[in-house]
Structures are given as C-alpha cells and as structure tokens.
Design a protein around this motif. Structure first.
Motif, PDB file in Angstrom:
ATOM      1  N   GLU A   1       9.752  -2.783  11.781  1.00  0.00           N
ATOM      2  CA  GLU A   1       9.819  -3.664  10.616  1.00  0.00           C
ATOM      3  C   GLU A   1      10.459  -5.008  11.003  1.00  0.00           C
ATOM      4  O   GLU A   1      11.464  -5.027  11.717  1.00  0.00           O
TER       5      GLU A   1
ATOM      6  N   SER B   1       0.827  -1.190   0.000  1.00  0.00           N
ATOM      7  CA  SER B   1       0.000   0.000   0.000  1.00  0.00           C
ATOM      8  C   SER B   1       0.863   1.242   0.000  1.00  0.00           C
ATOM      9  O   SER B   1       2.041   1.213   0.317  1.00  0.00           O
TER      10      SER B   1
ATOM     11  N   ASP C   1      -0.508  -1.565  12.952  1.00  0.00           N
ATOM     12  CA  ASP C   1      -0.562  -2.543  14.046  1.00  0.00           C
ATOM     13  C   ASP C   1       0.826  -2.784  14.632  1.00  0.00           C
ATOM     14  O   ASP C   1       0.978  -2.917  15.858  1.00  0.00           O
ATOM     15  N   ARG C   2       1.846  -2.831  13.779  1.00  0.00           N
ATOM     16  CA  ARG C   2       3.199  -3.071  14.272  1.00  0.00           C
ATOM     17  C   ARG C   2       3.706  -1.853  15.046  1.00  0.00           C
ATOM     18  O   ARG C   2       4.416  -1.994  16.048  1.00  0.00           O
TER      19      ARG C   2
ATOM     20  N   PRO D   1       3.030  -0.152   4.000  1.00  0.00           N
ATOM     21  CA  PRO D   1       2.335  -1.441   4.109  1.00  0.00           C
ATOM     22  C   PRO D   1       1.160  -1.362   5.073  1.00  0.00           C
ATOM     23  O   PRO D   1       1.234  -0.683   6.111  1.00  0.00           O
ATOM     24  N   PRO D   2       0.065  -2.035   4.795  1.00  0.00           N
ATOM     25  CA  PRO D   2      -1.121  -1.959   5.655  1.00  0.00           C
ATOM     26  C   PRO D   2      -0.905  -2.523   7.053  1.00  0.00           C
ATOM     27  O   PRO D   2      -1.660  -2.196   7.970  1.00  0.00           O
ATOM     28  N   GLU D   3       0.135  -3.361   7.214  1.00  0.00           N
ATOM     29  CA  GLU D   3       0.381  -3.921   8.553  1.00  0.00           C
ATOM     30  C   GLU D   3       1.165  -2.978   9.455  1.00  0.00           C
ATOM     31  O   GLU D   3       1.320  -3.238  10.652  1.00  0.00           O
ATOM     32  N   TRP D   4       1.670  -1.863   8.904  1.00  0.00           N
ATOM     33  CA  TRP D   4       2.482  -0.963   9.724  1.00  0.00           C
ATOM     34  C   TRP D   4       1.746  -0.413  10.953  1.00  0.00           C
ATOM     35  O   TRP D   4       2.320  -0.401  12.050  1.00  0.00           O
TER      36      TRP D   4
ATOM     37  N   SER E   1      -5.127   3.426   4.066  1.00  0.00           N
ATOM     38  CA  SER E   1      -4.048   2.914   3.235  1.00  0.00           C
ATOM     39  C   SER E   1      -4.637   2.340   1.961  1.00  0.00           C
ATOM     40  O   SER E   1      -5.560   1.550   2.004  1.00  0.00           O
TER      41      SER E   1
ATOM     42  N   PRO F   1      -5.387   2.016   9.005  1.00  0.00           N
ATOM     43  CA  PRO F   1      -5.586   0.885   8.107  1.00  0.00           C
ATOM     44  C   PRO F   1      -6.666   1.152   7.068  1.00  0.00           C
ATOM     45  O   PRO F   1      -6.615   0.651   5.962  1.00  0.00           O
TER      46      PRO F   1
ATOM     47  N   GLY G   1      -7.308   0.595  16.505  1.00  0.00           N
ATOM     48  CA  GLY G   1      -7.910   0.359  15.200  1.00  0.00           C
ATOM     49  C   GLY G   1      -9.349   0.819  15.117  1.00  0.00           C
ATOM     50  O   GLY G   1      -9.927   0.880  14.049  1.00  0.00           O
TER      51      GLY G   1
END
Length: 345
Positions: free
Chosen positions: A180, A2, A16-17, A11-14, A308, A305, A289
């Motif tokens: 990351e 994304s 949450d991380r 990235p869409p997971e960023w 993105s 999220p 979220g």
C-alpha cells in the motif's frame, strides 16, 4: 473502490502492486503510527453497540469503507499531559513500546475520538469525566485541534483536564500491507461512551455515522452490503462474544497485541495474499495479468483484476448527516443496516 463477494475492501490496483512487491519492484513505505477507538455503548435491549463512520467515497484511502474514529499520531502527542489510570510505563509494557511512544499513541486515540466523534475521555480529576462537550467553545477547540492550530496537551492544560487512560483498553494492532502506498501502524482501543456525552459526525472525512451491533455490522459485511477493511471486520467479529460493554473492557487485558501484517508469497504460480491468524481474508491472485481466472482454494477467495467488483449502487450507504438531524448519529443502537440507498448502515 472494489470489494470481493463479501464486503472486503479490495482496491483494483492491489494485484499489480502485490506483483510489483513480489518481484522486488516496489519499496514499502514506512508506516505512520496511528490509533483508532471502538467506542461502545449498551443497547436498551441489551448487548454492546459500536460507533462506526463511513469514510467519504472521495477519500484517497479506503473511500466508502466503514471504520472507527481514529487517525495518525501527532508528534505533539508526546508532550506532557495530566494523566490518570495506568502509568505511561505500564502502557509501554502492555504495548511493547517505550513510554513516550505509548503516551503518544494513547493521546492520539483520545484526541482523535474527540476530533471525529465529539467524545472526550478526560475529566477535571482522575475519577471524573467531562459530561458535556457541546457548545461553541468546545467546537472552537475541536476545530483548532483538527486544524493543528492547537496541541492536545495545550487543549487539556487550558481546560484543566486530566486524560483518563483508564477508560481505554488496548485491543489489537494492525499494520497496513507493504504494497500500500499509504501505510499505518494502527493500535485499536476499546472504550465506553462516557455518561452524559453523545457522539456526532464531527469528522470532515465521514458522511455517515451509526451505532450498530457488531453482529449486525458483520452480517452486512458478509452479504456484501457494507464495505470494510480487514482490521475493521476482524475487530467487529472479536466483539461478538461479549454481552456488555463492561465485559469488552474487562477482556481487553487478555487481547493479543501482536501486529497483524499481510504477507504476499508465490504459491504454485500464483501470489497468495494472507493475513496471519485471519484465514477469511486469504486470496490467490494470478501471477500475471494474462490469467483472469485465479484459482480458489477451500476457505479462500480468488481475486484477479477481472473478478474485483464494485459494491452495489449505494450498498446501504447514504450521503449527508444522520437521520436524527444535522451532526447527529442517526439511528439508535438497535437499528440495522439495509442494502437500500438512503438508509444508515
């Protein structure tokens, strides 16, 4: 993969991380040493162009993003090699590391440029450079290097070549954010394409290569057509003031090599993600979220999220080799990217 409203790799997971890191639930991975090279040549109409490749969309890390030739340091890059240009000690002072580490990083820069672009910054003596790296014997050695069947020191020694460290200039240093899972401590170098050599898409990690003016690549990024990570677009923008490749190399000594590392902190119930000294990449992310509408401050992007988005269907990024034929670079220096599919970028 994304991006935001421009071509920034996000990235869409960023989110949450980043939240996990901020909450102490994530242990940062140790970054691996790496090197990458901004390979330059002047366009016939004037002004420098830079060699870029597009990472295959199937890649686990930054798939679909534009980058430069480069990769991780091989422990064998510390082995003795014939050396020309600034000494290892001088490189160590410039880079703020010990001489062995300086050599390994410089060797990695030269090795990776040969592995991924077919360009070799080495010669038979301290004042010469290889004029042609084509032919089956060169390709066999390149493939052996990629497969880790041959060390770079053995490759240079067998061919009686001297590493030309004077053809490189240290330009920047970026460290992958702590959230990351794959992290790199990457040194960016600049170098001019040696007379007589040409680039080609030698990398199995790329499906596209191009020579492009920094201004044109940055414009494609700003329009959201070209996907790039922050270090890539930042270094592209830093090339724009220079009128020739020689000017870029002459300006390398004055570049700030303080490492750039993204930081995430809690600000007013949101997580602020920033890269010190590079405000254009700052983002505000909802603390949880549940809130899909992250607040935007002036001059920053808001990303959650829900915001993105993936780039356009092709984003000007095509599959397959360059348009000049298999294994070649595609368009010339003056060609610019296009958002339509099947065109170089």
């Amino acid at each position: 993969m994304s991006s935001t409203t421009n071509g920034q790799w996000y990235p869409p997971e960023w989110p949450d991380r980043i939240r996990a890191l901020a909450n102490g639930e994530l242990t940062p991975a140790e970054p691996r040493r790496a090197a990458t090279v901004l390979l330059l040549r002047d366009a016939a109409s004037g002004g420098p162009t830079v060699h870029m490749l597009r990472r295959r969309t199937s890649m686990a890390f930054a798939g679909g993003a534009y980058a430069y030739p480069g990769g991780s340091v091989d422990p064998r890059d510390e082995r003795p090699v014939a050396w020309a240009g600034p000494s290892r000690a001088q490189w160590a002072v410039r880079m703020g590391v010990d001489p062995a580490t300086a050599q390994a990083i410089v060797c990695a820069a030269v090795r990776e440029t040969f592995e991924e672009a077919g360009v070799l910054l080495a010669g038979a003596s301290a004042d010469t450079v290889v004029a042609d790296t084509t032919g089956e014997d060169w390709e066999a050695d390149r493939a052996a290097l990629v497969a880790h069947e041959l060390s770079f020191a053995d490759f240079l020694g067998r061919r009686g070549l001297v590493l030309r460290s004077d053809l490189l200039g240290a330009w920047a240093r970026w460290i992958t954010p702590e959230f990351e899972p794959r992290r790199y401590d990457t040194w960016f170098f600049v170098a001019a394409l040696p007379e007589g050599q040409r680039t080609w898409n030698a990398s199995t990690e790329a499906d596209r290569t191009v020579w492009i003016r920094p201004q044109e690549a940055a414009a494609g990024y700003d329009r959201g057509e070209l996907l790039m990570m922050p270090p890539t677009i930042a270094t592209l923008r830093s090339l724009q003031p220079y009128a020739t490749s020689a000017e870029v190399l002459a300006g390398a000594e004055a570049q700030n090599l303080t490492p750039v590392l993204a930081r995430a902190r809690l600000v007013g119930g949101e997580i602020e993600l920033s890269w010190p000294g590079h405000d254009e990449f700052t983002k505000h992310i909802a603390r949880t979220g549940a809130d899909a509408g992250a607040r935007a401050d002036a001059g920053t992007d808001s990303v959650s999220p829900a915001d993105s988005r993936a780039p356009g269907e092709d984003d000007g990024l095509s599959d397959g080799p360059g348009t000049d034929g298999p294994g070649t670079d595609g368009p010339g220096p003056s060609d610019s990217p296009s958002p339509s599919g099947g065109t170089p970028a």
